[in-house]
Design an enzyme around this catalytic site. Structure first.
Site, PDB file in Angstrom:
ATOM      1  CG  ASP A   1      -1.913   1.078   1.298  1.00  0.00           C
ATOM      2  OD1 ASP A   1      -2.750   1.131   0.386  1.00  0.00           O
ATOM      3  OD2 ASP A   1      -1.878   1.886   2.244  1.00  0.00           O
TER       4      ASP A   1
ATOM      5  CD  GLU B   1      16.338 -14.151   3.713  1.00  0.00           C
ATOM      6  OE1 GLU B   1      15.556 -14.664   4.556  1.00  0.00           O
ATOM      7  OE2 GLU B   1      17.005 -13.119   3.927  1.00  0.00           O
TER       8      GLU B   1
END
Length: 594
Positions: free
Chosen positions: A232, A302
Site C-alpha cells: 500500500d 530467501e
C-alpha cells in the site's frame, strides 16, 4: 469507423511487434489475480461483515471463474478507522475477520485449489493504536519512540503552526498537534504527520528500527506460506529531506487529479501515456524508496516459489513507475494510467504502447487493472457522460448518475480488451458479475474517512465496497446467513447475484469465465502482441494480434463488419447479424480467429 466493403482476413494482419515476452516462467508474470476485499466478500458468521471463513467458503467460485491468485485487502488487527488500512498489529487477525487459524485454513484451501495468495502490507503508516505510537505519545520529544514516526516541532514563535503546508489525501491538514505535556520543548507540543487520517500516523522510514521491523513482518507471513505482498502507498514511505512546503495541491483521495497532472478528460494523448493518475510533490515517489524494496527483494529471495511484491504506486509518467519494478526491486506495479484512461481508442493505444515499452525495458510484466476498492467500479465509471478526477473515487446521489446500460456495455468491452493483453491482470471482486457502484448511499451509512474529513464534499469510496450478492432475492442477497450487510446493497444487486448468472449464456460471469479459459488455453498472458496494421490509426478501433487471436474493440458509433471467415471465440455483447455479414456493434469487443 464505417466500412464501405466487407474486410478480408488480410485486413487483420499483424503489424510491428509492440511487445515480446521475456521468456521467464515466474507465475506472477502472466497471472490473473482476483482482489478480495474481505469485509464485503462473504460473511461466515452472520454479523454482516465479511470474514476469512467467508472467503474460504467461496474459494470454489474463484477456482471455477479461472483466476490464478487471490489478493486480500487488510485483515490485520485494527480499530477500523480506515477499513483496516490502519493497522494496530501486523502479525494478528482482527476478530472481525477471524483468527490466525482461520487464515491458515483459507491459505491451505486456496493452495489446495492451485490458487496463490497475496496479502496486503501497509508500511507507510500504522494505526494510532499501534503499540509503537502509544509509546511515542507517552515519550518525550526527541525520544527513540518518537523517532519511529514523523514528529516535528511546529512553526511560529509558539509552535502553533504546522511544520509545513502539506494536506492529507483524505482532506484537511496532514499534521495533528499533540496535547500539552510538561516535558514539551520551548515551542510547545509537537505535531505528527499523517498523509491520510489522523488515526494513521506516518512511519519514519529513515529509522533503521522501522526497516528491521517490517522485514520481520514480511518473514512472519512468508513463513506461514503467503505467495506475495501488495504494498500500500508504495510511493509514499520516504519524504523529501527537510519536509519542504509544496505549492501543488494534494488530491483528497488517491487517483484524483492533482494540480500539474494531466486530467483524464484531456482530449490529447500524451506521448508518455500519462492520464492524470500520478501524484507528485515532496511526499511521494522519492528516490529513497527504492533501497527499501531492494532489501525486501532480498528477503523474498530467501524463500522458494517465486514470491512477489506488487506496488500500489500512483506514479506518472510510466517511466517513473518502471523504476519500482527493476530486476532487484518489486515484481509488479499497478498500471493506474490504464485504469484512468478514458474510453478513447487513441488514448488506450498510447497507454498500451508506453506501458510495454517502459516495462519491457526493465524486464517486468505489464500489469492491467480496471477497478479496485479505491475507485468507482468501471461499470459505473464508463456510464458517466464525462469522467473527471473526482468521479474516480465516489459518486453521490446528487451527482450526475451513470447510464447503467452504457456503463455495463463499455465495461464488458473494456474487460475483454484488458484480458487480451499479455502480462498480468487484476480483477476486483464482483466485477465478474457486472456490479455497479452504489451511487445513492445515504450519509448516515457512509464510513470512508474522506467523506467525514471533507464534510461530505468527497462522497468517498463506500459505493464500490458494498457487500457482494451471492443468492439473488435472499436476505442480504446471500451475503451471509442472517441477511445483515454492513453497507446496504442497491436493488439491482438481486438480479446480478452470482446464482443468477452461473451457466446463463451471455451473462457477465460467463463472459469472464470463458475469456479466462481462452486466455489460459491460448497462453495469451505470455505471448507477443502486435497492432493490426489496417486499424492502427483508427479513431474508433483498438485491434491487436496476440497468440494467434485477434482482439478487436469497436469504440465508434458504427458497426464494424468482420471478415466472412472470421471465427468469433468470445464477444462482450451481441453481434449484429441483421445482414449477410457479421458486424461488431459500438462499445463491443471480440476475440476471433481470422
Amino acid at each position: 469507423m464505417t466500412r464501405t466493403a466487407p474486410p478480408t482476413t488480410d485486413d487483420l494482419s499483424a503489424g510491428a511487434v509492440v511487445h515480446t515476452p521475456a521468456g521467464n516462467s515466474e507465475w506472477w508474470r502472466d497471472a490473473v489475480i482476483y482482489q478480495v476485499y474481505p469485509r464485503s466478500f462473504a460473511d461466515g458468521d452472520g454479523d454482516g461483515i465479511g470474514d476469512l471463513p467467508g472467503v474460504t467458503s467461496k474459494l470454489d467460485h474463484l477456482k471455477q471463474l479461472g483466476v490464478d491468485a487471490v489478493w486480500l485487502s487488510p485483515f490485520y488487527r485494527s480499530p477500523q478507522k480506515d477499513a483496516g488500512y490502519d493497522v494496530a498489529d501486523y502479525r494478528d487477525i482482527d476478530p472481525l475477520f477471524g483468527t490466525l487459524a482461520d487464515f491458515d485454513e483459507m491459505l491451505d484451501g486456496a493452495h489446495g485449489r492451485g490458487l496463490k495468495v497475496i496479502v496486503d502490507l501497509v508500511p507507510n503508516h500504522s494505526s494510532d493504536q499501534h503499540v509503537w505510537f502509544q509509546e511515542a505519545l507517552a515519550a518525550a520529544p526527541g525520544s527513540a519512540a518518537r523517532e519511529r514516526y514523523m514528529f516535528r516541532d511546529g512553526r511560529g514563535p509558539a509552535g502553533d503552526e504546522p511544520p509545513n503546508n502539506w494536506q492529507s489525501i483524505f482532506g484537511g491538514a496532514a499534521w495533528t498537534r499533540l496535547e500539552p505535556r510538561e516535558d514539551d520543548g520551548p515551542v510547545g507540543p509537537q505535531w505528527y504527520l499523517h498523509l491520510f487520517d489522523t488515526s494513521q500516523p506516518d512511519l519514519n522510514w529513515e529509522n533503521p528500527e522501522v526497516r528491521e521491523e517490517f522485514e520481520a513482518v514480511l518473514r512472519f507471513w512468508l513463513d506461514r506460506g503467503v505467495d506475495g505482498f501488495r504494498v500500500d502507498v508504495a510511493h509514499g514511505m520516504i519524504k523529501a529531506a527537510g519536509l519542504p512546503d509544496w505549492e501543488g495541491q494534494v488530491s483528497m483521495v488517491e487517483g484524483t487529479v492533482a494540480e500539474g497532472d494531466v486530467p483524464a478528460t484531456d482530449p490529447g494523448a500524451p506521448e508518455d501515456g500519462s492520464t492524470g493518475a500520478g501524484h507528485n510533490g515532496p511526499m511521494f515517489d522519492q528516490d529513497g524508496v527504492h533501497e527499501i524494496y531492494r532489501s525486501w527483494h532480498r528477503v523474498l529471495e530467501e524463500y522458494p516459489g517465486d514470491r512477489c511484491l506488487v506496488a500500489e504506486a500512483w506514479v506518472e509518467p510510466l517511466s517513473r513507475l518502471a523504476r519500482y519494478v527493476r530486476p532487484d526491486e518489486m515484481h509488479q506495479a499497478f498500471n493506474f494510467s490504464f485504469l484512468t484512461a478514458p474510453w478513447d481508442a487513441a488514448r488506450l493505444r498510447t497507454v498500451v504502447d508506453v506501458s510495454y515499452s517502459t516495462m519491457d525495458a526493465v524486464d517486468a510484466p505489464t500489469t492491467w487493472v480496471l477497478s479496485n476498492h479505491d475507485v468507482v467500479r468501471h461499470v459505473s465509471r464508463f456510464g458517466l457522460a464525462e469522467i473527471g478526477g473526482r468521479q474516480l473515487n465516489g459518486i453521490a446521489a446528487t451527482d450526475p448518475q451513470p447510464d447503467a446500460e452504457l456503463g455495463l456495455r463499455r465495461a464488458r468491452a473494456a474487460t475483454l480488451l484488458m484480458l487480451g493483453l499479455p502480462g498480468s491482470a487484476y480483477l476486483y471482486q464482483g466485477e465478474e458479475l457486472g456490479l455497479p457502484d452504489h451511487t445513492a448511499l445515504p450519509a448516515e451509512v457512509r464510513q470512508d474517512p474522506s467523506f467525514f474529513r471533507t464534510d461530505g464534499a468527497e462522497p468517498g469510496r463506500d459505493g464500490c465496497r458494498v457487500p457482494l450478492p451471492w443468492v439473488g432475492g435472499a436476505p442480504g442477497n446471500g451475503f451471509g446467513s442472517t441477511g445483515k450487510t454492513w453497507l446496504p446493497q442497491p436493488d439491482v444487486y438481486a438480479d446480478l447475484a452470482a446464482d443468477r448468472q452461473y451457466g446463463v449464456e451471455g451473462s457477465t460471469y460467463e463472459m469472464y469465465r470463458t475469456a479466462l479459459e481462452l486466455r489460459r488455453a491460448e497462453k495469451v498472458g505470455g505471448s507477443t502482441l502486435s497492432w493490426v496494421d489496417a486499424l492502427a490509426d483508427s479513431p474508433d478501433v483498438v485491434a491487436f494480434r496476440v497468440a494467434g487471436v485477434v482482439v478487436l474493440a469497436n469504440l465508434g458509433a458504427e458497426p464494424l463488419v468482420l471478415p466472412a471467415d472470421a471465427q468469433v471465440l468470445v464477444a462482450s455483447g451481441d453481434l449484429d447479424t441483421s445482414s449477410d455479414a457479421v458486424a461488431v456493434p459500438s462499445d463491443t469487443t471480440v476475440w476471433l480467429r481470422g
